[in-house]
Write a protein that holds these residues in place. Sequence first.
Motif, PDB file in Angstrom:
ATOM      1  N   LEU A  55      -5.377   0.935  -7.197  1.00  0.00           N
ATOM      2  CA  LEU A  55      -6.942   0.868  -6.431  1.00  0.00           C
ATOM      3  C   LEU A  55      -6.848   1.319  -5.232  1.00  0.00           C
ATOM      4  CD1 LEU A  55      -9.606  -0.428  -6.902  1.00  0.00           C
ATOM      5  CD2 LEU A  55      -8.981  -2.309  -5.475  1.00  0.00           C
ATOM      6  N   ARG A  56      -5.805   1.048  -4.361  1.00  0.00           N
ATOM      7  CA  ARG A  56      -5.699   1.758  -3.141  1.00  0.00           C
ATOM      8  C   ARG A  56      -5.543   3.243  -3.036  1.00  0.00           C
ATOM      9  NH1 ARG A  56      -1.053  -0.416  -1.671  1.00  0.00           N
ATOM     10  NH2 ARG A  56      -1.738  -2.289  -0.420  1.00  0.00           N
ATOM     11  N   ASP A  57      -4.891   3.696  -4.018  1.00  0.00           N
ATOM     12  CA  ASP A  57      -4.788   5.290  -4.097  1.00  0.00           C
ATOM     13  C   ASP A  57      -6.066   5.781  -4.402  1.00  0.00           C
ATOM     14  OD1 ASP A  57      -2.066   5.196  -3.530  1.00  0.00           O
ATOM     15  OD2 ASP A  57      -1.450   5.057  -5.928  1.00  0.00           O
ATOM     16  N   GLN A  58      -7.062   4.943  -5.091  1.00  0.00           N
ATOM     17  CA  GLN A  58      -8.220   5.604  -5.632  1.00  0.00           C
ATOM     18  C   GLN A  58      -9.155   5.514  -4.440  1.00  0.00           C
ATOM     19  OE1 GLN A  58      -9.078   7.099  -8.458  1.00  0.00           O
ATOM     20  NE2 GLN A  58      -6.902   6.925  -9.161  1.00  0.00           N
ATOM     21  N   LEU A  59      -9.172   4.370  -3.762  1.00  0.00           N
ATOM     22  CA  LEU A  59     -10.173   4.085  -2.705  1.00  0.00           C
ATOM     23  C   LEU A  59      -9.699   5.262  -1.562  1.00  0.00           C
ATOM     24  CD1 LEU A  59     -10.344   0.403  -2.366  1.00  0.00           C
ATOM     25  CD2 LEU A  59     -12.024   1.941  -3.236  1.00  0.00           C
ATOM     26  N   LYS A  61      -9.189   8.000  -1.718  1.00  0.00           N
ATOM     27  CA  LYS A  61     -10.111   9.335  -1.991  1.00  0.00           C
ATOM     28  C   LYS A  61     -11.381   9.182  -1.671  1.00  0.00           C
ATOM     29  CE  LYS A  61      -7.641   9.918  -6.264  1.00  0.00           C
ATOM     30  NZ  LYS A  61      -7.694  10.114  -7.880  1.00  0.00           N
ATOM     31  N   SER A  62     -11.899   8.154  -1.025  1.00  0.00           N
ATOM     32  CA  SER A  62     -13.149   8.124  -0.806  1.00  0.00           C
ATOM     33  C   SER A  62     -13.175   7.674   0.618  1.00  0.00           C
ATOM     34  CB  SER A  62     -13.962   7.261  -1.672  1.00  0.00           C
ATOM     35  OG  SER A  62     -14.023   7.593  -3.061  1.00  0.00           O
ATOM     36  N   PHE A  63     -12.458   6.760   1.067  1.00  0.00           N
ATOM     37  CA  PHE A  63     -12.632   6.091   2.541  1.00  0.00           C
ATOM     38  C   PHE A  63     -11.602   6.819   3.415  1.00  0.00           C
ATOM     39  CE2 PHE A  63     -14.177   2.773  -0.484  1.00  0.00           C
ATOM     40  CZ  PHE A  63     -15.074   2.386   0.290  1.00  0.00           C
ATOM     41  N   ARG A  64     -11.952   6.657   4.853  1.00  0.00           N
ATOM     42  CA  ARG A  64     -11.159   7.181   5.724  1.00  0.00           C
ATOM     43  C   ARG A  64      -9.800   6.389   5.923  1.00  0.00           C
ATOM     44  NH1 ARG A  64     -10.999   5.439  10.843  1.00  0.00           N
ATOM     45  NH2 ARG A  64     -12.941   4.350  10.425  1.00  0.00           N
ATOM     46  N   HIS A  65     -10.193   5.092   5.797  1.00  0.00           N
ATOM     47  CA  HIS A  65      -8.879   4.322   6.017  1.00  0.00           C
ATOM     48  C   HIS A  65      -9.056   3.133   5.011  1.00  0.00           C
ATOM     49  CE1 HIS A  65      -5.570   2.706   8.419  1.00  0.00           C
ATOM     50  NE2 HIS A  65      -6.333   1.574   8.414  1.00  0.00           N
ATOM     51  N   VAL A  66      -7.927   2.594   4.368  1.00  0.00           N
ATOM     52  CA  VAL A  66      -7.786   1.638   3.422  1.00  0.00           C
ATOM     53  C   VAL A  66      -6.576   0.610   3.915  1.00  0.00           C
ATOM     54  CG1 VAL A  66      -7.567   0.872   1.126  1.00  0.00           C
ATOM     55  CG2 VAL A  66      -8.854   3.154   1.696  1.00  0.00           C
ATOM     56  N   GLU A  67      -7.055  -0.667   4.023  1.00  0.00           N
ATOM     57  CA  GLU A  67      -6.020  -1.804   4.172  1.00  0.00           C
ATOM     58  C   GLU A  67      -6.202  -2.739   3.285  1.00  0.00           C
ATOM     59  OE1 GLU A  67      -3.785  -1.893   6.272  1.00  0.00           O
ATOM     60  OE2 GLU A  67      -4.236  -0.532   8.054  1.00  0.00           O
ATOM     61  N   SER A  68      -5.389  -3.847   2.985  1.00  0.00           N
ATOM     62  CA  SER A  68      -5.435  -4.621   1.975  1.00  0.00           C
ATOM     63  C   SER A  68      -5.006  -6.109   2.525  1.00  0.00           C
ATOM     64  CB  SER A  68      -4.801  -4.371   0.557  1.00  0.00           C
ATOM     65  OG  SER A  68      -3.306  -4.559   1.028  1.00  0.00           O
ATOM     66  N   LEU A  69      -5.420  -7.223   1.857  1.00  0.00           N
ATOM     67  CA  LEU A  69      -4.971  -8.606   2.611  1.00  0.00           C
ATOM     68  C   LEU A  69      -4.729  -9.309   0.926  1.00  0.00           C
ATOM     69  CD1 LEU A  69      -4.804 -11.118   4.097  1.00  0.00           C
ATOM     70  CD2 LEU A  69      -7.206 -11.394   3.734  1.00  0.00           C
ATOM     71  N   VAL A  70      -3.514  -9.860   0.937  1.00  0.00           N
ATOM     72  CA  VAL A  70      -3.315 -10.559  -0.300  1.00  0.00           C
ATOM     73  C   VAL A  70      -3.019 -12.218   0.022  1.00  0.00           C
ATOM     74  CG1 VAL A  70      -1.471 -10.857  -2.155  1.00  0.00           C
ATOM     75  CG2 VAL A  70      -1.883  -8.685  -1.177  1.00  0.00           C
TER      76      VAL A  70
END
Length: 359
Positions: A55-59, A61-70
């Motif tokens: 999902l991060r790889d796909q996002l 392509k659309s967002f300037r910056h992607v972070e995640s919280l588990v």
Amino acid sequence: MRKLDIYEKDCHSYSIYLEKDFSHLSEKLKDLHCEDRSALIITDDIVAPLYLSDLRDQLKKSFRHVESLVIPSGEKNKTLSGIEKIYEAAIQYGLQRKDFMVALGGGVIGDMCGFAAATYLRGIRFIQVPTTLLAQVDSSIGGKTGVDFQDYKNMVGAFHMPSLVYSSMHTLSTLPLEQYASGMGEIIKHALIHNPQYLPYLKEHRLALKNREPECLLETIYQSNRIKKYFVEKDPFENGDRKFLNFGHSLGHAIEKTADFYYSHGQCVAFGTLMALSLSKGITEEDLSEIESLMQDLLLETRCKKLDHKAVLSAMKMDKKQNKAHLQFVLLHKICAPFIEEGLREEELEAALARFMEE
């Protein structure tokens, strides 16, 4: 593969996409104009190893910056302290008002992420990427968000509509049997309250659904989404007919709490559905027997473990949907003819509990 558009007061609110995997997500995000925005993915420790990287790889392509919280999985973590962790991550990563949160997971993650998005900076946009059958057919649609408080389910929350719902069929292949069956609890509920053609379809395709055959599963999710769309558009904030979606939930939520979340949400809805059917005077014993058989074929239990009746009724009275003056129940005049009943006696409720509990 399939698309539904949700409208509020004749204005387009958001779209629901049913796709085979995540590969079309960036295309579907174009209308949200994410190019200069950041995204914070909220997921849990069960889903993250399976789908977070993809999902991060796909996002990206659309967002300037992607972070995640588990965060830890499970209903027990669906609390205000769990929401604090999301706020802390949003602040740490500098999320601004025009940025997005993205819910990757089941109903718990969707509810938590949605509530955090509704309240962070007085409201930012969020995207639902549901990975469980229950979330894809029900909880990801309609903007209900919230957390449990002192063991009372969804006691604190807000209506906050997602900007997009993207359901990927490939995530259902890794669902444990219990979670897959949980979604069937909500699907059967949908078929009982709306669209007279839906229940016969489920009966005819029960084996295909049990075996998770893709085409049948896609059609089933689509039909449930259409039913949820109907009620959400008609009554976005649950002041009227949307209450019919609570069929099976009054006793179901109470069982869920009293059993200390031993059962999945959809399984508790199934128990509550059987009890509500037994209380519906327009439902025959033959109808009830057929629904019970369908539930069993779709991997649901039809007998709850023994619980204290008084404790279940006490939990039900504390439900946020209850009218303090009268116990409110969704019952059926007949299949696909729901109504609100406020005249039930406690003895009737105890009889329904006893009928579907083990000795």
